[in-house]
Design an enzyme around this catalytic site. Structure first.
Site, PDB file in Angstrom:
ATOM      1  N   GLN A   1      -4.927   1.318  -6.151  1.00 42.36           N
ATOM      2  CA  GLN A   1      -4.576   1.887  -7.459  1.00 42.36           C
ATOM      3  C   GLN A   1      -5.338   3.191  -7.698  1.00 42.36           C
ATOM      4  O   GLN A   1      -6.553   3.247  -7.534  1.00 42.36           O
ATOM      5  CB  GLN A   1      -4.895   0.859  -8.562  1.00 42.36           C
ATOM      6  CG  GLN A   1      -4.444   1.286  -9.936  1.00 42.36           C
ATOM      7  CD  GLN A   1      -2.929   1.412 -10.054  1.00 42.36           C
ATOM      8  OE1 GLN A   1      -2.174   0.536  -9.638  1.00 42.36           O
ATOM      9  NE2 GLN A   1      -2.464   2.514 -10.621  1.00 42.36           N
TER      10      GLN A   1
ATOM     11  N   LYS B   1       1.629  -5.558 -11.603  1.00 44.48           N
ATOM     12  CA  LYS B   1       2.095  -5.617 -10.219  1.00 44.48           C
ATOM     13  C   LYS B   1       1.866  -7.012  -9.635  1.00 44.48           C
ATOM     14  O   LYS B   1       2.742  -7.579  -8.981  1.00 44.48           O
ATOM     15  CB  LYS B   1       1.381  -4.547  -9.371  1.00 44.48           C
ATOM     16  CG  LYS B   1       1.872  -3.139  -9.684  1.00 44.48           C
ATOM     17  CD  LYS B   1       1.001  -2.052  -9.098  1.00 44.48           C
ATOM     18  CE  LYS B   1       1.496  -0.684  -9.598  1.00 44.48           C
ATOM     19  NZ  LYS B   1       0.631   0.434  -9.255  1.00 44.48           N
TER      20      LYS B   1
ATOM     21  N   ASP C   1       3.475   2.189  -0.950  1.00 44.21           N
ATOM     22  CA  ASP C   1       3.587   3.241  -1.975  1.00 44.21           C
ATOM     23  C   ASP C   1       4.248   4.489  -1.385  1.00 44.21           C
ATOM     24  O   ASP C   1       4.733   5.339  -2.127  1.00 44.21           O
ATOM     25  CB  ASP C   1       2.183   3.631  -2.482  1.00 44.21           C
ATOM     26  CG  ASP C   1       1.877   3.047  -3.856  1.00 44.21           C
ATOM     27  OD1 ASP C   1       2.830   2.645  -4.555  1.00 44.21           O
ATOM     28  OD2 ASP C   1       0.692   2.998  -4.219  1.00 44.21           O
TER      29      ASP C   1
END
Ligand code: NDP
Length: 282
Positions: free
Chosen positions: A97, A53, A120
């Site tokens: 994460q 990422k 997200d």
């Protein structure tokens, strides 16, 4: 007849070229888009995801901040870091994460992220925005699946779409996005008695179960669009999806491969959401 392959690597490259241009325009206007990625603990797969990422951000001109913490970081300390990033004008997206160490409540952490920076799209508010058709952030994987379907030129309006899987991160938001695109949507799950009965009627099937061979050729309507979200290993350890690719490609009209289909799109849509967030910021 063999299905046309939907190439997620190629589509990702095309979208990332557009993202790079939008990032450059924002940077020229003094507002370089920024993504903060927080990693807690030593999960090896998470380290790989996070590295990918951060690298992807660098490739398109998005400023990224990677914060790595030991597994014993307290929940309070993590929430404090999120509050600081919420207030940081150089940061337009915050990603924590998963999975987090057991002593940290993931729901509390996700809800601590400002909705305006929830790239997200996992928070309850983001889910509510998606549900009600407000302009929030779409969860990256289903958003990527929509782009893959769109890339075929297939018009979803009035078509029957079947989603296999009902997780909060893939199946449910996928169903809502398909509904928004005016498809008639069926969502199946492990309690669906005759999966094939539903999929055989589908113009579009999105398989997101994490189980190999969930969708076999006899379950697919000729010419259907098949999107394979699953990530599994076969008996030889080779990466594969939820769809029996070799057989289904002989029946479907379009199909995504694994690897090289949905996978590359997920990070691309994270970059897209970060750009959208920066563009929305006054
Ligand atoms: P979950 O395990 O959270 O959900 C799986 C869903 O599939 C559940 O709703 C489950 O039903 C359903 N299911 C399981 N087996 C069957 C079956 N035999 N028939 C019908 N439905 C079934 O997984 P995720 O949604 O998080 O992920 C799904 C897959 O996608 C995984 O392989 C994951 O690795 C992959 N993935 C890939 C991404 C990418 O970037 N390519 C990103 C995210 C996920 P029930 O609710 O009844 O248990």
């Amino acid at each position: 007849m063999s299905a046309q392959l939907i190439d997620g690597v190629l589509l990702s490259q095309q979208l990332r070229a557009q993202i790079r241009e939008r990032a450059a325009a924002l940077t020229a206007a003094g507002k370089q888009p920024g993504l903060a990625v927080i990693l807690v603990g030593e999960d090896p797969a998470s380290h790989v995801y996070v590295r990918n990422k951060v690298k992807a951000c660098g490739d398109v001109g998005i400023h990224s901040v990677l914060e790595k913490y030991e597994a014993d970081l307290s929940e309070a300390a993590l929430l404090e870091r999120i509050a600081a990033l919420n207030a940081d004008p150089a940061i337009h997206g915050i990603l924590v994460q998963m999975p987090l160490p057991k002593h940290i409540n993931p729901h509390k952490v996700i809800e601590a992220i400002a909705t305006t920076k929830d790239v997200d799209g996992y928070s309850v508010l983001s889910a509510g925005e998606l549900m009600t058709g407000l302009a929030g952030f779409r969860p990256c994987t289903p958003y990527g699946c929509m782009k893959l379907i769109e890339s075929t030129g297939f018009d979803l309006r009035g078509k029957h779409a079947v989603v296999i899987g009902r997780s909060n991160t893939v199946g449910k938001p996928m169903g809502l996005l398909l509904l928004q695109a005016n498809a008639t949507v069926t969502i199946c799950h492990s309690g669906t008695p005759d999966l094939g009965y539903h999929t055989r009627q589908a113009d579009v099937v999105v398989a997101a179960t994490g189980r190999r061979n969930t969708l076999t050729a006899d379950m697919v309507k000729p010419g259907a669009v098949v999107i394979d979200v699953g990530i599994n290993r076969d008996e030889n350890g080779k990466l594969c999806g939820d769809v029996d690719f070799a057989a289904v490609k002989e029946v479907a009209g379009y199909i995504t491969p694994v690897p090289g289909g949905v996978g590359p799109m997920t990070i691309t849509m994270l970059l897209m959401n970060t750009i959208e967030s920066a563009e929305r910021t006054k």
